[in-house]
Design a protein around this motif. Structure first.
Motif, PDB file in Angstrom:
ATOM      1  N   ALA A 172       0.590  -1.133  -0.258  1.00  0.00           N
ATOM      2  CA  ALA A 172      -0.166   0.233  -0.056  1.00  0.00           C
ATOM      3  C   ALA A 172       0.924   0.821  -0.028  1.00  0.00           C
ATOM      4  O   ALA A 172       0.060   2.030  -0.023  1.00  0.00           O
ATOM      5  N   ASP A 173       1.945   0.876   0.113  1.00  0.00           N
ATOM      6  CA  ASP A 173       2.729   2.215   0.276  1.00  0.00           C
ATOM      7  C   ASP A 173       2.951   2.714  -1.629  1.00  0.00           C
ATOM      8  O   ASP A 173       3.250   1.772  -2.537  1.00  0.00           O
ATOM      9  N   PRO A 174       2.727   4.379  -2.111  1.00  0.00           N
ATOM     10  CA  PRO A 174       2.859   5.041  -3.224  1.00  0.00           C
ATOM     11  C   PRO A 174       4.168   4.796  -3.641  1.00  0.00           C
ATOM     12  O   PRO A 174       4.083   4.398  -4.943  1.00  0.00           O
ATOM     13  N   GLY A 175       5.019   4.741  -2.632  1.00  0.00           N
ATOM     14  CA  GLY A 175       6.682   4.263  -3.082  1.00  0.00           C
ATOM     15  C   GLY A 175       6.929   3.202  -3.741  1.00  0.00           C
ATOM     16  O   GLY A 175       7.963   3.034  -4.802  1.00  0.00           O
ATOM     17  N   PHE A 176       6.286   2.485  -3.485  1.00  0.00           N
ATOM     18  CA  PHE A 176       6.467   0.541  -3.566  1.00  0.00           C
ATOM     19  C   PHE A 176       6.227   1.239  -4.580  1.00  0.00           C
ATOM     20  O   PHE A 176       6.170   0.205  -5.797  1.00  0.00           O
ATOM     21  N   ILE A 177       4.958   0.882  -5.095  1.00  0.00           N
ATOM     22  CA  ILE A 177       3.236   0.457  -5.744  1.00  0.00           C
ATOM     23  C   ILE A 177       4.090   1.936  -6.878  1.00  0.00           C
ATOM     24  O   ILE A 177       4.481   1.312  -8.045  1.00  0.00           O
ATOM     25  N   GLU A 178       4.503   3.350  -6.853  1.00  0.00           N
ATOM     26  CA  GLU A 178       5.467   3.925  -8.389  1.00  0.00           C
ATOM     27  C   GLU A 178       6.312   3.104  -8.936  1.00  0.00           C
ATOM     28  O   GLU A 178       6.445   3.739 -10.566  1.00  0.00           O
ATOM     29  N   ARG A 179       7.259   2.750  -7.920  1.00  0.00           N
ATOM     30  CA  ARG A 179       8.058   1.906  -8.878  1.00  0.00           C
ATOM     31  C   ARG A 179       8.545   0.540  -8.818  1.00  0.00           C
ATOM     32  O   ARG A 179       9.239  -0.402  -9.963  1.00  0.00           O
ATOM     33  N   PHE A 180       7.323  -0.456  -7.829  1.00  0.00           N
ATOM     34  CA  PHE A 180       7.676  -1.282  -8.416  1.00  0.00           C
ATOM     35  C   PHE A 180       6.129  -2.474  -8.550  1.00  0.00           C
ATOM     36  O   PHE A 180       5.044  -1.570  -8.121  1.00  0.00           O
ATOM     37  N   ASP A 181       6.350  -3.744  -9.206  1.00  0.00           N
ATOM     38  CA  ASP A 181       4.779  -4.632  -9.259  1.00  0.00           C
ATOM     39  C   ASP A 181       4.974  -5.334  -8.316  1.00  0.00           C
ATOM     40  O   ASP A 181       6.463  -5.905  -8.669  1.00  0.00           O
ATOM     41  N   PRO A 182       4.360  -5.669  -7.492  1.00  0.00           N
ATOM     42  CA  PRO A 182       3.966  -6.491  -6.130  1.00  0.00           C
ATOM     43  C   PRO A 182       3.593  -8.064  -7.395  1.00  0.00           C
ATOM     44  O   PRO A 182       3.346  -7.791  -7.818  1.00  0.00           O
ATOM     45  N   ARG A 183       4.679  -8.989  -7.153  1.00  0.00           N
ATOM     46  CA  ARG A 183       3.925 -10.297  -6.420  1.00  0.00           C
ATOM     47  C   ARG A 183       3.862 -11.323  -5.416  1.00  0.00           C
ATOM     48  O   ARG A 183       4.416 -10.696  -4.521  1.00  0.00           O
TER      49      ARG A 183
END
Length: 267
Positions: A172-183
């Motif tokens: 849910a971290d905006p910085g994570f969503i902006e940079r990475f695609d979770p799996r």
């Protein structure tokens, strides 16, 4: 002729993978281990097959198996770590995202390791110096890469650091969503994929020393040249524990910053 430790790890992992492949889709007895955890008959048969191979070649070595526990001394210089079916719930639900993990710790270091993918027919392995994937008997050197931007986040318990870090909060971290695609695949096969360049990184909480689940994947990442630390960037298996295995320094630094966003302000 004496088989090398690396050869034994490969042979044992492939033997276990053959069992897992053969039993896939068949009705399997389940053995409850806790309220939220179980083994299947395939887990047990695969582990017995792996242990038979290890004991035949190295009868003096200690072994820790996911299903059978410790055989030999816990303080043994040589300890085999065996996870015969990492991703049991996936497997029981007829999902093919599983791994068969075999690793050897000598002293404090994991020297050789193998992670087999029964369904892709791939064997990821290391002799402690280099890391490879074997397909149809041919070895290809593993090369980490951040290019996919895919980061696997382990959401399975336990969460020893939950007061200051929960892997799920990364999603849910905006910085994570902006940079990475979770799996989230719920199998340590994804750790081997970091070494192979198929994932940019892998993140989990937990105390992972002598973990039958993680020892092989960590050894593969280290031998392939990944950046491997605990969740605070500390040396592996120290402090709070956890794992960040990243393809390169830039990816690792970005994940450290995102993990740090969860720490209390006075940290």
């Amino acid at each position: 002729m004496l088989i090398t430790d690396a050869e034994l790890a490969r042979t044992a992992a492939e033997a276990g993978a053959a069992v897992v492949y053969a039993r896939y889709g068949a009705p399997l007895a389940r053995f409850q281990k806790s309220a939220n955890d179980f083994a299947t008959a395939a887990d047990i048969e695969a582990e017995n097959t792996i242990l038979d191979a290890i004991r035949a070649a190295r009868p003096e070595d200690a072994v820790t198996g996911e299903e059978s526990g410790l055989t030999g001394s816990g303080s043994a210089e040589r300890m085999w770590l065996v996870d015969p079916l990492c991703g049991t719930l996936n497997y029981a639900a007829r999902s093919m995202l599983v791994a068969v993990n075999v690793a050897l710790r000598v002293g404090s270091d994991v020297r050789v390791a193998a992670s087999a993918d029964p369904f892709a027919g791939e064997l990821f392995w290391t002799d402690g110096n280099h890391a490879y994937v074997r397909r149809d008997g041919v070895d290809e050197k593993l090369t980490p890469s951040p290019d996919s931007r895919l980061v696997d986040v382990n959401l399975d318990p336990p969460f020893p650091n939950e007061m200051s870090f929960r892997a799920v909060r990364l999603l849910a971290d905006p910085g994570f969503i902006e940079r990475f695609d979770p799996r989230v695949i719920s199998s340590t096969l994804a750790v081997a994929w970091v070494a192979a360049g198929r994932r940019a990184a892998y993140v989990t909480d937990g105390h992972l020393r002598d973990s039958v689940h993680f020892a092989s994947g960590i050894a593969l990442c280290q031998a392939a040249g990944c950046v491997v630390t605990g969740i605070h960037g500390q040396p592996l298996h120290t402090g709070a524990g956890g794992l960040i295995a990243a393809a390169d320094q830039e990816t690792h630094a970005a994940l450290l910053k995102l993990v740090g966003n969860q720490f209390p302000p006075d940290r």
